[in-house]
Scaffold this motif. Structure first.
Motif, PDB file in Angstrom:
ATOM      1  N   ARG A 154      25.859  25.584  25.893  1.00 37.45           N
ATOM      2  CA  ARG A 154      25.158  26.680  27.153  1.00 37.45           C
ATOM      3  C   ARG A 154      25.479  27.907  26.938  1.00 37.45           C
ATOM      4  O   ARG A 154      24.719  28.770  27.127  1.00 37.45           O
ATOM      5  CB  ARG A 154      26.445  26.096  28.233  1.00 37.45           C
ATOM      6  CG  ARG A 154      25.871  25.666  29.290  1.00 37.45           C
ATOM      7  CD  ARG A 154      27.428  24.571  30.103  1.00 37.45           C
ATOM      8  NE  ARG A 154      26.794  25.912  31.414  1.00 37.45           N
ATOM      9  CZ  ARG A 154      26.635  26.033  32.243  1.00 37.45           C
ATOM     10  NH1 ARG A 154      25.227  25.314  32.529  1.00 37.45           N
ATOM     11  NH2 ARG A 154      26.095  27.123  32.769  1.00 37.45           N
ATOM     12  N   LYS A 155      26.678  28.262  25.711  1.00 37.39           N
ATOM     13  CA  LYS A 155      26.793  29.306  25.556  1.00 37.39           C
ATOM     14  C   LYS A 155      25.617  29.963  24.123  1.00 37.39           C
ATOM     15  O   LYS A 155      25.188  31.076  24.549  1.00 37.39           O
ATOM     16  CB  LYS A 155      27.764  29.611  24.625  1.00 37.39           C
ATOM     17  CG  LYS A 155      28.326  31.096  23.332  1.00 37.39           C
ATOM     18  CD  LYS A 155      29.612  30.809  23.272  1.00 37.39           C
ATOM     19  CE  LYS A 155      30.205  32.365  23.291  1.00 37.39           C
ATOM     20  NZ  LYS A 155      31.556  32.381  21.827  1.00 37.39           N
ATOM     21  N   ALA A 156      25.313  28.859  23.558  1.00 34.74           N
ATOM     22  CA  ALA A 156      24.083  29.328  22.473  1.00 34.74           C
ATOM     23  C   ALA A 156      22.247  29.650  23.208  1.00 34.74           C
ATOM     24  O   ALA A 156      21.900  30.343  23.088  1.00 34.74           O
ATOM     25  CB  ALA A 156      23.576  28.098  21.579  1.00 34.74           C
ATOM     26  N   THR A 190      23.316  16.697  30.169  1.00 36.80           N
ATOM     27  CA  THR A 190      22.164  17.777  30.490  1.00 36.80           C
ATOM     28  C   THR A 190      22.820  18.917  31.043  1.00 36.80           C
ATOM     29  O   THR A 190      24.047  19.079  31.138  1.00 36.80           O
ATOM     30  CB  THR A 190      21.288  17.501  31.009  1.00 36.80           C
ATOM     31  OG1 THR A 190      21.589  17.434  33.277  1.00 36.80           O
ATOM     32  CG2 THR A 190      20.405  16.403  31.525  1.00 36.80           C
ATOM     33  N   THR A 191      22.278  19.710  30.793  1.00 35.95           N
ATOM     34  CA  THR A 191      23.046  21.432  31.594  1.00 35.95           C
ATOM     35  C   THR A 191      22.097  22.247  31.763  1.00 35.95           C
ATOM     36  O   THR A 191      20.735  21.903  30.857  1.00 35.95           O
ATOM     37  CB  THR A 191      23.387  22.102  29.990  1.00 35.95           C
ATOM     38  OG1 THR A 191      24.445  22.960  30.745  1.00 35.95           O
ATOM     39  CG2 THR A 191      22.976  22.921  28.079  1.00 35.95           C
ATOM     40  N   THR A 192      21.378  22.961  32.668  1.00 30.91           N
ATOM     41  CA  THR A 192      20.715  24.118  33.145  1.00 30.91           C
ATOM     42  C   THR A 192      21.168  25.806  33.494  1.00 30.91           C
ATOM     43  O   THR A 192      22.748  25.238  33.103  1.00 30.91           O
ATOM     44  CB  THR A 192      20.151  23.703  34.246  1.00 30.91           C
ATOM     45  OG1 THR A 192      19.689  22.061  34.249  1.00 30.91           O
ATOM     46  CG2 THR A 192      19.074  23.846  34.929  1.00 30.91           C
ATOM     47  N   PHE A 203      34.699  14.968  22.578  1.00 33.44           N
ATOM     48  CA  PHE A 203      34.031  16.500  22.328  1.00 33.44           C
ATOM     49  C   PHE A 203      33.026  16.660  22.910  1.00 33.44           C
ATOM     50  O   PHE A 203      32.095  17.895  22.665  1.00 33.44           O
ATOM     51  CB  PHE A 203      33.314  16.054  21.083  1.00 33.44           C
ATOM     52  CG  PHE A 203      34.991  16.470  20.205  1.00 33.44           C
ATOM     53  CD1 PHE A 203      35.659  17.361  19.508  1.00 33.44           C
ATOM     54  CD2 PHE A 203      35.320  15.138  19.247  1.00 33.44           C
ATOM     55  CE1 PHE A 203      36.990  17.076  18.353  1.00 33.44           C
ATOM     56  CE2 PHE A 203      35.895  14.772  18.393  1.00 33.44           C
ATOM     57  CZ  PHE A 203      37.272  15.625  18.213  1.00 33.44           C
ATOM     58  N   GLY A 204      32.195  15.871  24.105  1.00 32.29           N
ATOM     59  CA  GLY A 204      31.278  16.085  24.580  1.00 32.29           C
ATOM     60  C   GLY A 204      30.906  17.748  25.474  1.00 32.29           C
ATOM     61  O   GLY A 204      29.858  18.034  25.620  1.00 32.29           O
ATOM     62  N   LYS A 205      32.309  17.893  26.031  1.00 31.51           N
ATOM     63  CA  LYS A 205      32.518  18.551  27.543  1.00 31.51           C
ATOM     64  C   LYS A 205      32.708  20.062  26.312  1.00 31.51           C
ATOM     65  O   LYS A 205      31.778  20.935  26.343  1.00 31.51           O
ATOM     66  CB  LYS A 205      33.315  18.621  27.894  1.00 31.51           C
ATOM     67  CG  LYS A 205      33.352  17.717  29.211  1.00 31.51           C
ATOM     68  CD  LYS A 205      34.930  18.054  30.205  1.00 31.51           C
ATOM     69  CE  LYS A 205      34.818  17.608  30.892  1.00 31.51           C
ATOM     70  NZ  LYS A 205      34.205  15.906  30.878  1.00 31.51           N
TER      71      LYS A 205
END
Length: 152
Positions: A135-137, A4-6, A126-128
């Motif tokens: 995150r950039k998108a 996940t990323t926030t 490749f996950g990171k």
């Protein structure tokens, strides 16, 4: 396996204006430079069960994914889901009024239900990188949502 990323963006617009931008599925290709095309699959206003196909350019190639609204609590939050390539994707938008504007927080999650050994290795390698690109998108999407909402 889940990743996940926030991210949060403060927008100088009321939650209702931000809500109108993030729920304007037909207009998302005009608002978001990363979206090449949108094809609505259901009629009616934005709500639980609304479905569409969205074409985005990622990693230099176009990908079309069918998406749907899983949860909606206007103008506070909505969750959009998609399934592709053995992964379940969830994108949650939370809107919180702050300082005369809105904090828009997006939480994106990808879960692979039955990862193979090869999938585990690929995610480790490749996950990171994929998460950084995601995150950039999303950061770009949030900036473009902010620009649109602030111009309303």
């Amino acid at each position: 396996m889940e990743q996940t990323t926030t991210l949060t963006q403060h927008i100088q617009a009321a939650p209702e204006k931000v809500w109108s931008v993030i729920t304007d599925i037909p207009g998302s290709a005009a608002t978001l430079s990363g979206v090449e095309a949108v094809q609505l699959l259901t009629d009616g206003p934005y709500g639980e069960g609304t479905r569409w196909k969205e074409t985005r350019k990622m990693f230099g190639r176009s990908e079309t994914v069918e998406m749907w609204v899983d949860q909606v609590d206007p103008p506070r939050s909505t969750t959009v889901k998609a399934v592709q390539g053995g992964a379940d994707y969830s994108t949650r938008f939370n809107l919180a009024p702050r300082d005369g504007g809105t904090d828009l927080t997006v939480t994106f999650g990808a879960e692979i239900a039955k990862p193979t050994a090869a999938t585990r290795i690929m995610m480790a390698l490749f996950g990171k990188m994929g998460l950084a690109a995601t995150r950039k998108a999303f950061a770009k999407d949030l900036a473009e949502i902010a620009a649109k909402a602030e111009s309303l």
